[in-house]
Design a protein around this motif. Structure first.
Motif, short mmCIF file in Angstrom:
data_model
loop_
_atom_site.label_atom_id
_atom_site.label_comp_id
_atom_site.label_asym_id
_atom_site.label_seq_id
_atom_site.Cartn_x
_atom_site.Cartn_y
_atom_site.Cartn_z
N ILE A 95 8.25 3.66 12.64
CA ILE A 95 8.91 2.47 13.25
C ILE A 95 7.96 1.24 13.12
N GLY A 96 6.61 1.29 13.23
CA GLY A 96 5.56 0.44 13.12
C GLY A 96 5.54 -0.26 11.80
N TRP A 97 5.87 0.59 10.62
CA TRP A 97 5.78 0.20 9.31
C TRP A 97 7.16 -0.64 9.00
N ASP A 98 8.13 -0.56 9.49
CA ASP A 98 9.24 -1.23 9.34
C ASP A 98 9.24 -2.73 10.14
N THR A 99 8.46 -3.31 9.84
CA THR A 99 8.04 -4.74 10.36
C THR A 99 9.29 -5.73 10.32
N GLU A 100 10.22 -5.44 9.29
CA GLU A 100 11.45 -6.31 9.20
C GLU A 100 12.31 -6.25 10.20
N ASP A 101 12.71 -4.94 10.52
CA ASP A 101 13.75 -4.63 11.48
C ASP A 101 13.28 -4.81 13.16
N HIS A 102 11.88 -4.49 13.16
CA HIS A 102 11.47 -4.32 14.29
C HIS A 102 10.34 -5.40 14.54
N ARG A 103 10.38 -6.35 15.27
CA ARG A 103 9.36 -7.50 15.42
C ARG A 103 8.77 -7.41 16.77
N ASN A 104 8.73 -6.42 17.69
CA ASN A 104 8.20 -6.68 18.90
C ASN A 104 6.62 -6.65 18.74
N TRP A 105 6.06 -6.37 17.54
CA TRP A 105 4.47 -6.29 17.41
C TRP A 105 4.04 -7.83 17.34
N LEU A 106 4.85 -8.75 16.99
CA LEU A 106 4.47 -10.33 17.05
C LEU A 106 3.94 -10.56 18.32
N HIS A 107 4.30 -10.11 19.53
CA HIS A 107 3.91 -10.37 20.77
C HIS A 107 2.69 -9.59 21.18
N GLY A 108 2.32 -8.49 20.58
CA GLY A 108 1.12 -8.09 20.92
C GLY A 108 1.46 -7.09 21.96
N PHE A 109 0.34 -6.45 22.75
CA PHE A 109 0.36 -5.53 24.00
C PHE A 109 1.08 -6.33 25.13
N GLN A 110 1.22 -7.27 25.22
CA GLN A 110 2.02 -8.08 26.41
C GLN A 110 3.62 -7.82 26.34
N MET A 111 4.08 -7.32 25.15
CA MET A 111 5.43 -7.06 25.13
C MET A 111 5.70 -5.69 25.71
N GLN A 112 6.76 -5.94 26.68
CA GLN A 112 7.31 -4.72 27.46
C GLN A 112 8.35 -3.80 26.98
N ASP A 113 9.05 -4.53 26.09
CA ASP A 113 10.47 -4.02 25.46
C ASP A 113 10.13 -3.58 24.13
N TRP A 114 9.53 -2.26 24.05
CA TRP A 114 9.18 -1.52 22.88
C TRP A 114 10.16 -0.81 22.22
N PRO A 115 10.23 -0.67 20.84
CA PRO A 115 11.13 -0.03 20.06
C PRO A 115 11.32 1.41 20.46
N LEU A 116 12.65 2.10 20.53
CA LEU A 116 12.80 3.50 21.17
C LEU A 116 12.73 4.21 19.79
N ARG A 117 12.40 5.76 20.15
CA ARG A 117 12.46 6.75 19.27
C ARG A 117 13.82 7.31 19.40
N ALA A 118 14.04 8.32 18.44
CA ALA A 118 15.16 8.74 18.31
C ALA A 118 15.65 9.75 19.72
N ASN A 119 14.49 10.15 20.46
CA ASN A 119 14.91 10.85 21.84
C ASN A 119 15.04 9.77 22.91
N GLY A 120 15.07 8.60 22.63
CA GLY A 120 15.26 7.57 23.73
C GLY A 120 14.18 7.00 24.32
N GLU A 121 12.89 7.53 24.07
CA GLU A 121 11.48 6.99 24.67
C GLU A 121 11.08 6.10 23.86
#
Length: 368
Positions: free
Chosen positions: A297-323
Motif C-alpha cells: 500500500i505504501g508503494w502505491d503513492t498515486e492512490d494513497h496520499r496519506n503519506w503526504l501529511h507525515g505521522f500527523q495523519m490519523q486516517d491511515w489506509p486500511l488493510r484487507a482485514n479492516g485494520e
C-alpha cells in the motif's frame, strides 16, 4: 602467550602515554566518540574537537608524505569532489544560495573538521606505535561502545525500578533510540574484525582476551530489546551472522579445511540462536503484523496520499482485514519511492538542506 603479550603491551602503552602525545590524543578521541551520541552536549563536542585539532595539527602537516599512497589520494579526492559538487549546487542550482551555503557549511564544515581530526589522530598513534595501530583503533571503538551499552543498561535498570515495568522504545542516555543501534553495530563490527584476526593471523585485535567480547554482546542485546528499533534488529542480526560465518570460513581456511568440530558446532549454534532470537522479537512486535501489505500500500503513492501529511495523519489506509497499515512502514516506503522519483527529476540536485525533500514534495503536490 602472544595474545597475553600483545594485551599487556597495549595496556602498558596506554598507561605510560596518558599524559603526553599520542596517549592524550587517544583518550580525547575516545571521549569525543562517546559524547557524539549524547544529547545537549554541543559545547563539549566542539571543545573536544578543537582541542584534538590543535593537538594533531603538527601530525597533519607532517603526514603529507601519506599523499604518495594511491588509496589515500583516491579517498581525499573523492571527499573533495563531493564537497565541490555540493558547493556548486549551493551556488548555481539552489533557489536560495545563501541559505544553502549556510547549511552546507554547518553540516559539512564539521564533517571536514572531523575528517582532519581523525586523520591526525591516526597519524599521531601511527608515529608512536605503528605495530599497534589497528589494535589501538579497535580498542578505542570497542571501549566506547561497551561503555555506552553499560550506561544504557544501567539507565534501563533505573527506569525499571522507578516505573515498576520493563521499559520499551527506550533511548537510554542518548537523544534517540536509533543511536543505540548505531553504537552496537559499530561495536559488533570490531568484534567481527577481532574474530577474523584471531583465525586468519593467530593474534587478537582487542586486548583483554575474550571476556570483554562475551560481556559486550548480551549487554548490547538488552540495549536493543529496550530501544525496540526495527533497523537495530536487522543490522545486528545480519552483522552477527556475518561474524559467525566469517569465523567459520576463516577458521576452516587457517586449518586447511580441518576446523575443530567443537568450534564449528559452537559457531553454528550461535547463528541459530541469533536467528531464533530475531524471529521471536519480530513475531512478538505488533509493528510487523501485516508488514507485506503495508509495503504494498505504501508503494502505491498515486492512490494513497496519506503519506503526504507525515505521522500527523490519523486516517491511515486500511488493510484487507479492516485494520490500518503500520504508519512507519507505510510512510517510509512511500517516502523512499517518491525520493527516487525526485532524484530522477533533479539529477544535479537543488540545494543543500535538511528540508529539501519536504520542500520539493510541497511544490510537487501543493501541500503544506
Amino acid at each position: 602467550m602472544p595474545e597475553i603479550a600483545q594485551s599487556t603491551g597495549v595496556v602498558k602503552w596506554l598507561r605510560l602515554e596518558t599524559l603526553k602525545l599520542p596517549g592524550l590524543v587517544f583518550w580525547l578521541a575516545a571521549a569525543l566518540l562517546f559524547v557524539f551520541s549524547l544529547p545537549h552536549v554541543m559545547a563539549l563536542r566542539n571543545m573536544l574537537l578543537l582541542a584534538l585539532l590543535l593537538l594533531v595539527s603538527r601530525q597533519l602537516w607532517g603526514g603529507r608524505s601519506l599523499l604518495r599512497q594511491c588509496n589515500v589520494r583516491v579517498a581525499l579526492l573523492a571527499l573533495l569532489m563531493l564537497m565541490a559538487w555540493m558547493l556548486c549546487v549551493s551556488v548555481f542550482f539552489a533557489s536560495d544560495p545563501a541559505d544553502s551555503l549556510r547549511s552546507f557549511l554547518g553540516e559539512w564544515g564539521r564533517a571536514l573538521l572531523l575528517f582532519l581530526v581523525g586523520a591526525g589522530v591516526a597519524i599521531a598513534v601511527r608515529e608512536k606505535r605503528p605495530d599497534k595501530l589497528s589494535t589501538l583503533v579497535a580498542t578505542l571503538i570497542f571501549a566506547v561502545g561497551l561503555l555506552h551499552m553499560i550506561s544504557h543498561d544501567l539507565a534501563v535498570l533505573v527506569s525499571w525500578v522507578e516505573n515498576d515495568r520493563f521499559p520499551r522504545r527506550f533511548p537510554g542516555i542518548t537523544d534517540h533510540r536509533a543511536n543505540v543501534t548505531f553504537v552496537f553495530a559499530m561495536m559488533l563490527s570490531v568484534i567481527g574484525a577481532d574474530i577474523c584476526s584471531r583465525h586468519a593471523f593467530g593474534r587478537p585485535l582487542l586486548p583483554g582476551g575474550r571476556f570483554w567480547m562475551a560481556l559486550a554482546v548480551p549487554l548490547g542485546l538488552v540495549a536493543l530489546i529496550t530501544s525496540s528499533t526495527t533497523n537495530g534488529w536487522i543490522v545486528s542480526i545480519f552483522l552477527a551472522l556475518l561474524i559467525v560465518f566469517a569465523a567459520v570460513f576463516i577458521g576452516a581456511q587457517a586449518n586447511h579445511g580441518r576446523s575443530s568440530r567443537t568450534r564449528s558446532v559452537a559457531l553454528v549454534a550461535s547463528a541459530v540462536a541469533f536467528l531464533v532470537l530475531g524471529a521471536l522479537v519480530v513475531g512478538n512486535d505488533p509493528r510487523y503484523e501485516g508488514f507485506e501489505e503495508s509495503v504494498a500500500i505504501g508503494w502505491d503513492t498515486e492512490d494513497h496520499r496519506n503519506w503526504l501529511h507525515g505521522f500527523q495523519m490519523q486516517d491511515w489506509p486500511l488493510r484487507a482485514n479492516g485494520e490500518t497499515v503500520d504508519p512507519s512502514t507505510y510512510s517510509r516506503v512511500a517516502w523512499a519511492k517518491e525520493g527516487v522519483k525526485l532524484l530522477v527529476d533533479h539529477p544535479w540536485g537543488t540545494e543543500i538542506s535538511k528540508y529539501t525533500f519536504s520542500r520539493l514534495i510541497s511544490e510537487k503536490y501543493g501541500v503544506d
